[in-house]
Write an enzyme that holds these catalytic residues in place. Structure first.
Site, PDB file in Angstrom:
ATOM      1  N   ASN A  81      -4.379 -43.509   5.013  1.00 30.11           N
ATOM      2  CA  ASN A  81      -4.347 -42.055   4.948  1.00 30.11           C
ATOM      3  C   ASN A  81      -2.902 -41.591   5.044  1.00 30.11           C
ATOM      4  O   ASN A  81      -2.103 -42.136   5.811  1.00 30.11           O
ATOM      5  CB  ASN A  81      -5.171 -41.460   6.089  1.00 30.11           C
ATOM      6  CG  ASN A  81      -5.361 -39.963   5.935  1.00 30.11           C
ATOM      7  OD1 ASN A  81      -4.453 -39.177   6.194  1.00 30.11           O
ATOM      8  ND2 ASN A  81      -6.543 -39.560   5.522  1.00 30.11           N
ATOM      9  N   HIS A  82      -2.563 -40.565   4.273  1.00 33.88           N
ATOM     10  CA  HIS A  82      -1.185 -40.079   4.239  1.00 33.88           C
ATOM     11  C   HIS A  82      -0.716 -39.576   5.608  1.00 33.88           C
ATOM     12  O   HIS A  82       0.482 -39.452   5.867  1.00 33.88           O
ATOM     13  CB  HIS A  82      -1.063 -38.961   3.209  1.00 33.88           C
ATOM     14  CG  HIS A  82       0.273 -38.903   2.530  1.00 33.88           C
ATOM     15  ND1 HIS A  82       1.454 -39.168   3.191  1.00 33.88           N
ATOM     16  CD2 HIS A  82       0.614 -38.590   1.256  1.00 33.88           C
ATOM     17  CE1 HIS A  82       2.460 -39.027   2.353  1.00 33.88           C
ATOM     18  NE2 HIS A  82       1.980 -38.680   1.170  1.00 33.88           N
ATOM     19  N   ALA A  83      -1.665 -39.300   6.521  1.00 34.77           N
ATOM     20  CA  ALA A  83      -1.291 -38.839   7.855  1.00 34.77           C
ATOM     21  C   ALA A  83      -0.487 -39.886   8.605  1.00 34.77           C
ATOM     22  O   ALA A  83       0.300 -39.559   9.502  1.00 34.77           O
ATOM     23  CB  ALA A  83      -2.549 -38.471   8.655  1.00 34.77           C
TER      24      ALA A  83
END
Length: 492
Positions: free
Chosen positions: A142-144
């Site tokens: 996830n880009h988080a």
């Protein structure tokens, strides 16, 4: 022992998720990345598992999950076997070639959400032979968890030079950003220096005001022209397809030096020329179909309509240094080049038209990027997101982000990689191809330099763009045409 673990978890919960990370992991956005890595030998899954068991606990993001509201990180136990997938491959599935199998596999991954009950990453090992590799490793996250620079620093920390396994990879060194103030004036010419400084400051303010107005206008009403590359409302929920192509980094540098510009100027010029050629063919085909149907045609020069509004979002690294920092330095608290999502987006207006002189595309992109660099748009957009998250919450900001993406046409990004071939525990790497999905763009282009080559990775919604390989063909042809034009004029 139980109290110590409880105290440690409590402290971890107090660490907030960064503004961009909150945006990317929001259910209304859910942007993920994949790093597709080709290897020149079969992969041994035990090697990957062994490396993870000894190192994953050193990185807090890889051993933390998100809280229910997505606002905090919670430390948790990691069973690395749950995060490493080695699918059983039926030989009949790859009868048409390993590349098709890998492409289909990645496409399916873009439709399978990551398990939010554990850390948001996994690794897939595909021991199939493709066009330019004997095995493929797929890192999905996830880009988080972090941006491209963060994850490339992690990849580099896990690899060594193929030519010398005892040495770490050679990368473009970290340097300070160039000042926007010109130093061509003599220091003792104070009057001219003052005039230039005042003029430059006024231009900077004006550019910033205009860019911020266009940012808000794009969110609410300013839309790109409906073209064969423009996505619709369903793009985010559709499966994605990716395609990559290697071109010569030396050729790009030749053009860069001859035209006195940056590598990004050249890449965007090539992309602008390629998309113009691609769209011209699409409109030609539409004209032919209309002729067959007996429809009345409007005559357009070169088949391209006039006044196409075609804009691309462009990622901008907000760290003060350009280039890579060692992973250990990025992990230090309050580091200026810290791990995470410290980047913003700017909007680049591309000129979609056929040019008799191929170098015109280069000149236009050089002027456009020089104009965009003389603006605080990127930093202000980042702080705008940060403030809106605090005031309105992630759901509202996600909606605004999606509206902005829907009203533009494409997105481009660039990541600098190692200058020499690298290996992961004896497995030589042949290419590094990152992709991004979960956004509203039907076309996402990422440029990645590695070992003397530039890898162009195109991620598309196949319902809008069924033939991404032809865009890469156009990019290769544009590069050759620009290089030939410079040779003819004696500029190389």
């Amino acid at each position: 022992m139980h109290m110590e673990e409880e105290g440690r978890m409590k402290n971890e919960e107090e660490e907030p998720v960064s503004p961009m990370a909150r945006l990317f992991q929001s259910p209304d956005t859910g942007i993920c990345n994949i790093i597709n890595i080709g290897f020149n030998s079969k992969m041994n899954p035990d090697v990957v598992l062994h490396a993870l068991r000894h190192n994953v606990h050193k990185h807090p993001r890889f051993c933390s999950k998100l809280s229910e509201n997505g606002a905090k990180w919670i430390e948790t136990e990691v069973n690395v076997e749950d995060h490493v997938i080695v699918p059983s491959i039926d030989p009949e599935e790859i009868c048409d070639g390993g590349q098709s199998f890998v492409d289909d596999y990645i496409s399916r991954l873009t439709m399978i959400p990551l398990d939010r009950s554990r850390p948001l990453w996994d690794i897939h090992i595909l021991n199939v032979k493709t066009l330019d590799a004997k095995a493929v490793g797929i890192i999905r996250f996830n880009h988080a968890l972090g941006d491209g620079m963060s994850f490339f620093s992690l990849v580099l920390a896990c690899t060594h030079k193929t030519s010398n396994p005892d040495m770490l990879p050679t990368v473009i060194p970290s340097v300070k950003r160039r000042s926007t103030v010109s130093h061509r004036l003599e220091k003792n010419d104070w009057f001219l220096w003052a005039i230039f400084t005042i003029g430059s400051t006024l231009r900077l303010i004006w550019n910033t005001v205009v860019d911020m107005f266009l940012l808000f206008a794009t969110m609410f009403f300013l839309k790109d022209t409906e073209t064969p590359l423009k996505g619709g409302a369903n793009v985010r929920s559709n499966p994605k397809r990716c395609y990559h192509r290697n071109i010569s980094l030396d050729d790009i540098k030749l053009i860069k030096n001859a035209m006195n510009m940056t590598i990004n100027d050249v890449l965007l010029g090539i992309t602008q020329a390629a998309l113009s050629s691609y769209m011209n063919r699409q409109y030609e085909q539409q004209d032919k179909n209309n002729e067959e149907d007996g429809a009345l045609l409007t005559s357009y020069p070169n088949s391209l309509p006039d006044g196409i509004r075609f804009r691309a979002g462009c990622t901008v690294n907000l760290r003060p240094d350009i280039g890579f920092k060692p992973l250990a330095e990025m992990m230090v608290k309050d580091s200026k080049c810290r791990w995470g999502n410290y980047f913003s987006l700017i909007v680049l207006p591309l000129s979609i038209r056929l040019e008799n002189d191929p170098l015109v595309h280069l000149k236009k992109t050089k002027a456009m990027l020089a104009r965009k660099k003389h603006s605080y748009h990127a930093a202000l957009a980042y702080y705008f997101i940060k403030i809106c998250l605090k005031v309105f919450g992630a759901k509202v900001v996600s909606s605004l982000y999606n509206l902005h993406a829907m009203n533009t046409t494409a997105c481009v990004s660039n990541v600098m990689g190692p200058t020499e071939e690298i290996s992961f525990h004896g497995h030589p790497i042949t290419y590094i191809s990152p992709i991004s999905y979960g956004h509203q763009y039907a076309l996402f282009i990422i440029y990645t330099s590695y070992a003397g080559e530039m890898t162009i990775t195109i991620t598309v919604d196949p319902t809008i763009i069924p033939d991404p390989h032809t865009i890469c063909d156009d990019m290769e042809e544009s590069l050759k045409t620009m290089k030939a034009a410079l040779w003819e004029r004696g500029l190389l």
